[in-house]
Design a protein around this motif. Structure first.
Motif, PDB file in Angstrom:
ATOM      1  N   LEU A 222       1.070  51.387  92.425  1.00  0.00           N
ATOM      2  CA  LEU A 222      -0.335  51.718  92.714  1.00  0.00           C
ATOM      3  C   LEU A 222      -0.426  52.866  93.708  1.00  0.00           C
ATOM      4  O   LEU A 222      -1.381  53.629  93.702  1.00  0.00           O
ATOM      5  N   TRP A 223       0.589  52.978  94.556  1.00  0.00           N
ATOM      6  CA  TRP A 223       0.631  54.030  95.570  1.00  0.00           C
ATOM      7  C   TRP A 223       1.156  55.338  94.988  1.00  0.00           C
ATOM      8  O   TRP A 223       0.562  56.389  95.155  1.00  0.00           O
ATOM      9  N   LYS A 224       2.303  55.252  94.286  1.00  0.00           N
ATOM     10  CA  LYS A 224       2.915  56.413  93.630  1.00  0.00           C
ATOM     11  C   LYS A 224       3.132  56.055  92.168  1.00  0.00           C
ATOM     12  O   LYS A 224       3.983  55.235  91.827  1.00  0.00           O
ATOM     13  N   ARG A 225       2.375  56.660  91.295  1.00  0.00           N
ATOM     14  CA  ARG A 225       2.357  56.283  89.884  1.00  0.00           C
ATOM     15  C   ARG A 225       3.723  56.375  89.205  1.00  0.00           C
ATOM     16  O   ARG A 225       4.049  55.578  88.341  1.00  0.00           O
ATOM     17  N   TRP A 226       4.557  57.328  89.570  1.00  0.00           N
ATOM     18  CA  TRP A 226       5.853  57.509  88.920  1.00  0.00           C
ATOM     19  C   TRP A 226       6.783  56.316  89.136  1.00  0.00           C
ATOM     20  O   TRP A 226       7.719  56.119  88.362  1.00  0.00           O
ATOM     21  N   ILE A 227       6.537  55.518  90.159  1.00  0.00           N
ATOM     22  CA  ILE A 227       7.384  54.349  90.433  1.00  0.00           C
ATOM     23  C   ILE A 227       7.295  53.341  89.286  1.00  0.00           C
ATOM     24  O   ILE A 227       8.249  52.601  89.032  1.00  0.00           O
ATOM     25  N   ALA A 228       6.188  53.347  88.561  1.00  0.00           N
ATOM     26  CA  ALA A 228       6.032  52.425  87.429  1.00  0.00           C
ATOM     27  C   ALA A 228       7.140  52.614  86.399  1.00  0.00           C
ATOM     28  O   ALA A 228       7.601  51.641  85.792  1.00  0.00           O
ATOM     29  N   TYR A 229       7.597  53.836  86.219  1.00  0.00           N
ATOM     30  CA  TYR A 229       8.635  54.100  85.223  1.00  0.00           C
ATOM     31  C   TYR A 229       9.995  53.558  85.650  1.00  0.00           C
ATOM     32  O   TYR A 229      10.874  53.348  84.819  1.00  0.00           O
ATOM     33  N   LEU A 230      10.173  53.308  86.920  1.00  0.00           N
ATOM     34  CA  LEU A 230      11.374  52.631  87.422  1.00  0.00           C
ATOM     35  C   LEU A 230      11.162  51.118  87.462  1.00  0.00           C
ATOM     36  O   LEU A 230      12.073  50.337  87.179  1.00  0.00           O
ATOM     37  N   HIS A 231       9.938  50.729  87.820  1.00  0.00           N
ATOM     38  CA  HIS A 231       9.662  49.318  88.021  1.00  0.00           C
ATOM     39  C   HIS A 231       9.604  48.519  86.715  1.00  0.00           C
ATOM     40  O   HIS A 231      10.099  47.391  86.660  1.00  0.00           O
ATOM     41  N   LEU A 232       9.005  49.068  85.691  1.00  0.00           N
ATOM     42  CA  LEU A 232       8.835  48.302  84.447  1.00  0.00           C
ATOM     43  C   LEU A 232      10.165  47.835  83.842  1.00  0.00           C
ATOM     44  O   LEU A 232      10.286  46.664  83.473  1.00  0.00           O
ATOM     45  N   PRO A 233      11.194  48.689  83.760  1.00  0.00           N
ATOM     46  CA  PRO A 233      12.483  48.169  83.265  1.00  0.00           C
ATOM     47  C   PRO A 233      13.101  47.142  84.228  1.00  0.00           C
ATOM     48  O   PRO A 233      13.701  46.164  83.776  1.00  0.00           O
ATOM     49  N   ALA A 234      12.937  47.361  85.527  1.00  0.00           N
ATOM     50  CA  ALA A 234      13.453  46.396  86.509  1.00  0.00           C
ATOM     51  C   ALA A 234      12.728  45.059  86.361  1.00  0.00           C
ATOM     52  O   ALA A 234      13.348  43.992  86.425  1.00  0.00           O
ATOM     53  N   LEU A 235      11.424  45.109  86.160  1.00  0.00           N
ATOM     54  CA  LEU A 235      10.629  43.900  85.955  1.00  0.00           C
ATOM     55  C   LEU A 235      11.081  43.158  84.702  1.00  0.00           C
ATOM     56  O   LEU A 235      11.244  41.937  84.714  1.00  0.00           O
ATOM     57  N   ALA A 236      11.292  43.893  83.620  1.00  0.00           N
ATOM     58  CA  ALA A 236      11.745  43.266  82.375  1.00  0.00           C
ATOM     59  C   ALA A 236      13.092  42.573  82.591  1.00  0.00           C
ATOM     60  O   ALA A 236      13.279  41.425  82.171  1.00  0.00           O
ATOM     61  N   TRP A 237      14.016  43.257  83.261  1.00  0.00           N
ATOM     62  CA  TRP A 237      15.325  42.660  83.530  1.00  0.00           C
ATOM     63  C   TRP A 237      15.179  41.417  84.400  1.00  0.00           C
ATOM     64  O   TRP A 237      15.758  40.373  84.107  1.00  0.00           O
ATOM     65  N   GLY A 238      14.412  41.517  85.477  1.00  0.00           N
ATOM     66  CA  GLY A 238      14.227  40.388  86.387  1.00  0.00           C
ATOM     67  C   GLY A 238      13.608  39.188  85.695  1.00  0.00           C
ATOM     68  O   GLY A 238      14.052  38.046  85.887  1.00  0.00           O
ATOM     69  N   ALA A 239      12.601  39.427  84.878  1.00  0.00           N
ATOM     70  CA  ALA A 239      11.947  38.327  84.161  1.00  0.00           C
ATOM     71  C   ALA A 239      12.902  37.688  83.158  1.00  0.00           C
ATOM     72  O   ALA A 239      12.924  36.463  82.995  1.00  0.00           O
ATOM     73  N   LEU A 240      13.716  38.505  82.482  1.00  0.00           N
ATOM     74  CA  LEU A 240      14.704  37.959  81.538  1.00  0.00           C
ATOM     75  C   LEU A 240      15.753  37.122  82.258  1.00  0.00           C
ATOM     76  O   LEU A 240      16.092  36.025  81.798  1.00  0.00           O
ATOM     77  N   VAL A 241      16.257  37.623  83.368  1.00  0.00           N
ATOM     78  CA  VAL A 241      17.285  36.891  84.105  1.00  0.00           C
ATOM     79  C   VAL A 241      16.736  35.551  84.580  1.00  0.00           C
ATOM     80  O   VAL A 241      17.380  34.512  84.427  1.00  0.00           O
ATOM     81  N   ILE A 242      15.520  35.553  85.134  1.00  0.00           N
ATOM     82  CA  ILE A 242      14.927  34.310  85.620  1.00  0.00           C
ATOM     83  C   ILE A 242      14.568  33.388  84.457  1.00  0.00           C
ATOM     84  O   ILE A 242      14.926  32.217  84.436  1.00  0.00           O
ATOM     85  N   GLY A 243      13.836  33.931  83.496  1.00  0.00           N
ATOM     86  CA  GLY A 243      13.334  33.116  82.384  1.00  0.00           C
ATOM     87  C   GLY A 243      14.419  32.542  81.496  1.00  0.00           C
ATOM     88  O   GLY A 243      14.289  31.436  80.980  1.00  0.00           O
ATOM     89  N   MET A 244      15.505  33.276  81.318  1.00  0.00           N
ATOM     90  CA  MET A 244      16.592  32.811  80.450  1.00  0.00           C
ATOM     91  C   MET A 244      17.651  32.028  81.221  1.00  0.00           C
ATOM     92  O   MET A 244      18.567  31.487  80.619  1.00  0.00           O
ATOM     93  N   GLY A 245      17.529  32.001  82.551  1.00  0.00           N
ATOM     94  CA  GLY A 245      18.512  31.275  83.354  1.00  0.00           C
ATOM     95  C   GLY A 245      19.853  31.982  83.436  1.00  0.00           C
ATOM     96  O   GLY A 245      20.878  31.365  83.673  1.00  0.00           O
ATOM     97  N   TRP A 246      19.850  33.308  83.254  1.00  0.00           N
ATOM     98  CA  TRP A 246      21.081  34.082  83.310  1.00  0.00           C
ATOM     99  C   TRP A 246      21.502  34.294  84.759  1.00  0.00           C
ATOM    100  O   TRP A 246      20.728  34.106  85.681  1.00  0.00           O
ATOM    101  N   ILE A 247      22.708  34.763  84.930  1.00  0.00           N
ATOM    102  CA  ILE A 247      23.216  35.180  86.230  1.00  0.00           C
ATOM    103  C   ILE A 247      23.281  36.707  86.211  1.00  0.00           C
ATOM    104  O   ILE A 247      23.892  37.297  85.311  1.00  0.00           O
ATOM    105  N   CYS A 248      22.665  37.340  87.192  1.00  0.00           N
ATOM    106  CA  CYS A 248      22.712  38.800  87.292  1.00  0.00           C
ATOM    107  C   CYS A 248      24.159  39.238  87.527  1.00  0.00           C
ATOM    108  O   CYS A 248      24.890  38.579  88.283  1.00  0.00           O
ATOM    109  N   PRO A 249      24.606  40.325  86.920  1.00  0.00           N
ATOM    110  CA  PRO A 249      25.985  40.787  87.100  1.00  0.00           C
ATOM    111  C   PRO A 249      26.340  41.117  88.560  1.00  0.00           C
ATOM    112  O   PRO A 249      27.515  41.119  88.920  1.00  0.00           O
TER     113      PRO A 249
END
Length: 123
Positions: A29-56
């Motif tokens: 919301l502060w710097k719009r370009w951060i969304a392009y870094l955050h969205l893939p990180a969010l997808a990874w984080g949600a998958l790791v939590i939701g699937m019960g995986w262990i982050c590498p």
């Protein structure tokens, strides 16, 4: 560089990544370009939590700690470092899925605001 220092560095990077997954939408919301870094990180984080995986990063940290002569730990980063702070004892798979859903819903709200703010800015 010692294995302990490397393990601590992995721990710090992992913690910052988790914080970015949770709060990165607010930074976007502060710097719009951060969304392009955050969205893939969010997808990874949600998958790791939701699937019960262990982050590498977790096995990497454990391995470095063991090579430094320290004791490793079982489970994942969240369970070892954050669980006692934010999760109730005896977290279930269902709770993990709900937390992943809340992470996604919260960020959908933030990104709806992000999109709305972007339409108001002059091109």
């Amino acid at each position: 560089m010692s294995y302990r220092v490397l393990a601590d560095l992995v721990l710090a990077v992992h913690g910052l990544f988790v914080a970015f997954v949770v709060f990165g939408g607010l930074l976007a919301l502060w710097k719009r370009w951060i969304a392009y870094l955050h969205l893939p990180a969010l997808a990874w984080g949600a998958l790791v939590i939701g699937m019960g995986w262990i982050c590498p990063l977790t096995p990497l940290e454990i391995s470095l700690r063991q090579q430094a002569g320290q004791q490793g730990y079982g489970g994942g980063f969240i369970e070892h470092y954050v669980l006692a702070l934010i999760y109730p004892e005896g977290i279930t798979r269902g709770t993990q899925i709900v937390l992943a859903a809340l992470l996604i819903v919260g960020n959908v709200i933030v990104y709806a605001l992000w999109a709305r703010c972007g339409r108001r800015q002059p091109a």
